[in-house]
Motif scaffolding. Sequence first.
Motif, PDB file in Angstrom:
ATOM      1  N   ARG A   6       0.773  -1.197  -0.015  1.00  0.00           N
ATOM      2  CA  ARG A   6       0.030  -0.078   0.141  1.00  0.00           C
ATOM      3  C   ARG A   6       0.718   1.342   0.005  1.00  0.00           C
ATOM      4  O   ARG A   6       0.467   2.313  -0.745  1.00  0.00           O
ATOM      5  CB  ARG A   6      -0.846   0.000   1.222  1.00  0.00           C
ATOM      6  CG  ARG A   6      -2.089  -1.141   1.167  1.00  0.00           C
ATOM      7  CD  ARG A   6      -3.023  -0.614   2.357  1.00  0.00           C
ATOM      8  NE  ARG A   6      -2.687  -0.843   3.595  1.00  0.00           N
ATOM      9  CZ  ARG A   6      -2.648  -1.976   4.239  1.00  0.00           C
ATOM     10  NH1 ARG A   6      -3.186  -3.196   3.666  1.00  0.00           N
ATOM     11  NH2 ARG A   6      -2.053  -2.184   5.260  1.00  0.00           N
ATOM     12  N   LYS A   7       1.981   1.416   0.668  1.00  0.00           N
ATOM     13  CA  LYS A   7       3.024   2.228   0.771  1.00  0.00           C
ATOM     14  C   LYS A   7       3.492   2.527  -0.355  1.00  0.00           C
ATOM     15  O   LYS A   7       3.686   3.806  -0.906  1.00  0.00           O
ATOM     16  CB  LYS A   7       4.036   2.177   1.780  1.00  0.00           C
ATOM     17  CG  LYS A   7       5.064   3.265   2.204  1.00  0.00           C
ATOM     18  CD  LYS A   7       5.827   3.151   3.325  1.00  0.00           C
ATOM     19  CE  LYS A   7       6.796   3.912   3.651  1.00  0.00           C
ATOM     20  NZ  LYS A   7       8.017   3.915   4.615  1.00  0.00           N
ATOM     21  N   LYS A  64       2.396   1.882  -3.314  1.00  0.00           N
ATOM     22  CA  LYS A  64       1.383   2.466  -4.252  1.00  0.00           C
ATOM     23  C   LYS A  64       1.243   4.009  -4.166  1.00  0.00           C
ATOM     24  O   LYS A  64       1.238   4.670  -5.122  1.00  0.00           O
ATOM     25  CB  LYS A  64      -0.097   1.844  -4.380  1.00  0.00           C
ATOM     26  CG  LYS A  64      -0.963   2.282  -5.046  1.00  0.00           C
ATOM     27  CD  LYS A  64      -2.324   1.372  -5.028  1.00  0.00           C
ATOM     28  CE  LYS A  64      -3.461   1.769  -5.972  1.00  0.00           C
ATOM     29  NZ  LYS A  64      -4.959   1.052  -5.674  1.00  0.00           N
ATOM     30  N   GLU A  65       1.190   4.245  -2.804  1.00  0.00           N
ATOM     31  CA  GLU A  65       1.001   5.745  -2.640  1.00  0.00           C
ATOM     32  C   GLU A  65       2.333   6.514  -3.119  1.00  0.00           C
ATOM     33  O   GLU A  65       2.181   7.611  -3.666  1.00  0.00           O
ATOM     34  CB  GLU A  65       0.922   6.058  -1.124  1.00  0.00           C
ATOM     35  CG  GLU A  65      -0.744   5.323  -0.313  1.00  0.00           C
ATOM     36  CD  GLU A  65      -0.321   5.665   0.942  1.00  0.00           C
ATOM     37  OE1 GLU A  65       0.549   5.933   1.661  1.00  0.00           O
ATOM     38  OE2 GLU A  65      -1.583   5.127   1.475  1.00  0.00           O
ATOM     39  N   ARG A  75       4.363   5.867  -5.381  1.00  0.00           N
ATOM     40  CA  ARG A  75       4.421   5.765  -6.730  1.00  0.00           C
ATOM     41  C   ARG A  75       3.629   6.824  -7.489  1.00  0.00           C
ATOM     42  O   ARG A  75       3.740   7.519  -8.571  1.00  0.00           O
ATOM     43  CB  ARG A  75       4.036   4.361  -7.287  1.00  0.00           C
ATOM     44  CG  ARG A  75       5.585   3.626  -7.395  1.00  0.00           C
ATOM     45  CD  ARG A  75       5.070   2.140  -7.586  1.00  0.00           C
ATOM     46  NE  ARG A  75       6.329   1.405  -7.448  1.00  0.00           N
ATOM     47  CZ  ARG A  75       6.543  -0.059  -7.153  1.00  0.00           C
ATOM     48  NH1 ARG A  75       5.059  -0.518  -6.998  1.00  0.00           N
ATOM     49  NH2 ARG A  75       7.420  -0.781  -7.143  1.00  0.00           N
ATOM     50  N   GLU A  76       2.286   6.832  -6.708  1.00  0.00           N
ATOM     51  CA  GLU A  76       1.199   8.022  -7.399  1.00  0.00           C
ATOM     52  C   GLU A  76       1.911   9.653  -7.016  1.00  0.00           C
ATOM     53  O   GLU A  76       1.622  10.212  -7.944  1.00  0.00           O
ATOM     54  CB  GLU A  76      -0.128   7.869  -6.500  1.00  0.00           C
ATOM     55  CG  GLU A  76      -0.837   6.611  -6.937  1.00  0.00           C
ATOM     56  CD  GLU A  76      -1.994   6.253  -6.293  1.00  0.00           C
ATOM     57  OE1 GLU A  76      -2.421   7.259  -4.985  1.00  0.00           O
ATOM     58  OE2 GLU A  76      -2.836   5.417  -6.526  1.00  0.00           O
ATOM     59  N   GLN A  77       2.575   9.704  -5.934  1.00  0.00           N
ATOM     60  CA  GLN A  77       3.099  10.915  -5.602  1.00  0.00           C
ATOM     61  C   GLN A  77       4.352  11.089  -6.611  1.00  0.00           C
ATOM     62  O   GLN A  77       4.342  12.355  -7.030  1.00  0.00           O
ATOM     63  CB  GLN A  77       3.735  10.953  -4.407  1.00  0.00           C
ATOM     64  CG  GLN A  77       2.713  10.904  -3.086  1.00  0.00           C
ATOM     65  CD  GLN A  77       3.267  10.618  -1.581  1.00  0.00           C
ATOM     66  OE1 GLN A  77       4.564  11.307  -1.461  1.00  0.00           O
ATOM     67  NE2 GLN A  77       2.692  10.226  -0.750  1.00  0.00           N
ATOM     68  N   SER A  99       4.370  10.172  -9.766  1.00  0.00           N
ATOM     69  CA  SER A  99       3.829  10.415 -10.940  1.00  0.00           C
ATOM     70  C   SER A  99       3.110  11.773 -11.044  1.00  0.00           C
ATOM     71  O   SER A  99       3.200  12.574 -12.088  1.00  0.00           O
ATOM     72  CB  SER A  99       2.770   9.397 -11.001  1.00  0.00           C
ATOM     73  OG  SER A  99       1.937   9.732 -12.421  1.00  0.00           O
ATOM     74  N   ASN A 100       2.795  12.247  -9.802  1.00  0.00           N
ATOM     75  CA  ASN A 100       2.212  13.610  -9.716  1.00  0.00           C
ATOM     76  C   ASN A 100       3.367  14.679  -9.891  1.00  0.00           C
ATOM     77  O   ASN A 100       2.749  16.021 -10.240  1.00  0.00           O
ATOM     78  CB  ASN A 100       1.334  13.838  -8.530  1.00  0.00           C
ATOM     79  CG  ASN A 100       0.127  13.182  -8.505  1.00  0.00           C
ATOM     80  OD1 ASN A 100      -0.443  12.549  -9.453  1.00  0.00           O
ATOM     81  ND2 ASN A 100      -0.334  12.493  -7.106  1.00  0.00           N
ATOM     82  N   ASP A 159       3.156  16.106 -13.338  1.00  0.00           N
ATOM     83  CA  ASP A 159       2.221  17.117 -13.505  1.00  0.00           C
ATOM     84  C   ASP A 159       2.591  18.631 -13.160  1.00  0.00           C
ATOM     85  O   ASP A 159       2.426  19.458 -13.552  1.00  0.00           O
ATOM     86  CB  ASP A 159       0.992  16.752 -12.950  1.00  0.00           C
ATOM     87  CG  ASP A 159       0.375  15.444 -13.832  1.00  0.00           C
ATOM     88  OD1 ASP A 159       0.797  15.298 -14.789  1.00  0.00           O
ATOM     89  OD2 ASP A 159      -0.430  14.780 -13.090  1.00  0.00           O
ATOM     90  N   SER A 192      11.803  14.549  -6.536  1.00  0.00           N
ATOM     91  CA  SER A 192      11.811  13.254  -7.312  1.00  0.00           C
ATOM     92  C   SER A 192      12.830  12.213  -6.651  1.00  0.00           C
ATOM     93  O   SER A 192      12.882  11.088  -6.433  1.00  0.00           O
ATOM     94  CB  SER A 192      12.040  13.310  -8.687  1.00  0.00           C
ATOM     95  OG  SER A 192      13.276  14.033  -8.943  1.00  0.00           O
TER      96      SER A 192
END
Length: 527
Positions: free
Chosen positions: A405-406, A408-409, A411-413, A415-416, A419, A435
Amino acid sequence: MYGKLPVGKYCAYLRKSRADLEAEGRGEEDTYAKHERILFDLARRLEITITEIYREKAGTSGERISERPEMIRLLSDVEDGVWNGVLAVEVERLARGDTMDQGIVAQAFKYSKTLIVTPMRTYDPLDPNDEEYFEFNLFMARREFKTITRRLQDGRVGSVKEGKYVGNVAPYGYKRVKLPGKGWSLEIHPDQSPIVQLIFSLYTDPDPDRRMGTSRIANYLNEDIKAPTLRNVRWTVATVNGIIRNPVYMGKVKWKSRPLVKSRHGKSRPRMELDKIILEDGLHDSIIDEVTWKRAQEIMASNSHPPAPKGKISNPLAGLVRCGICGGAVVLRPYVNNPDALMCSTARCKNISSYLYLVEEKLLLALRQWLDAYKAHMETETTQTSKTIDIRVNALQEAAKGLQRKLKELREQLSNLDDLLEQKVYTVEKYVSRSSALTDRIQEAEAALMQVQSEIELEVKRSQAKAQTIPQLEHVLEVYPTIQEPAQKNELMKSILENVIYTKEKGGRWSGAQDQFTLQLQPRIPK
């Protein structure tokens, strides 16, 4: 040729060439510092961020991928799709080895759709023109590498034929000295050369009763006169052998005595026959006359014996028994009129030998005693151990879920961040900082997850192995005494034992101490 590069993850690959090392030796700027500056300037112009640098250790060969650990790591990450692009000062830095290695590099970038970014051009592996240009550059780099290598080898051969010494380290007994023009030669070392003369004198003594073999010479130098070695370590048989074989001591220089031979199994340096070596009169003075050196070679040839056939084992306990006094290997000592014995291989070790059959008998007895104790232990703790394993495995599985779970969080950060950079919420510098920090946290979480998963697998394997231990030991104890082939016996013992420590401090055939030795067993049992 540059276009707008996609926003994503980019890294840099750095490797020093032979020319770079030579330039640094002349006092020029550190190559890595210069290349990092070039690539970071390029990244800023292209509005991309370098988040990791793969930096080969200085002096690493560029010929084979197998010799470049950072390149292996980079290719693994490229194949896994970690990077959108890799920055390098030249495409040749990635691969200039043989065509097979070049193909591995080209395919890794093509199938993962990873860009190669250099100051001159960006290579898109999916673009046929870029692919062709990339492969052409690799081909030219290989030709250049082969040309440079051939020139270097020809230069070394030419130097040897002129009597110059082309080695980087002077052999024991000499000092390496620079010649007035180009090249190096040798100068006799006043402290070491008498030791070389002593070695040849002891080895070629006309009186066979006074003559010493290489093992006795090594012991004599270590214990009796405490002669210093080249690197302040103990004299060994191999060191003495190397000195006796070396024609440099009779005033010669050599080349290709142990050339590098490559095969699909790896690299090796076999010792060449004297008639296949480039041997010339050196510019240096000799320490030993030619007659003495040739006499030493005749003695060595007469004392040599052919090696045992590959895979042939005569000692059923080979590789298992270690000396309890010095830690050396305990090896088989065959006899003609007496049973074979086991003895420590270290010269002058005080551990006393014993007959092999006595060691085998005591070893089997110790295994039976250990098996009985293990059975009793397993009967009392089977239920409790099973419950403990279940609790531990469940806890580890929950920890693994939390780490997933950690990850996944994180990797989403990460990826953001792309943006935020594109929207100019983050500056390039802040993007690099964030990064890099997130990448470190992801790597830590991935390492922790791998550790937890390996511990889960280990617990399961331990449980399974413990259930198999008793029948495996019973099988060895039943079958071992009936087997005659040493190799089969050795395989059986290695299936249940890590090692055996042998110690015997009291000897004497008639003192009743033949079996007065101790064996310390380390079974191959999961803990």
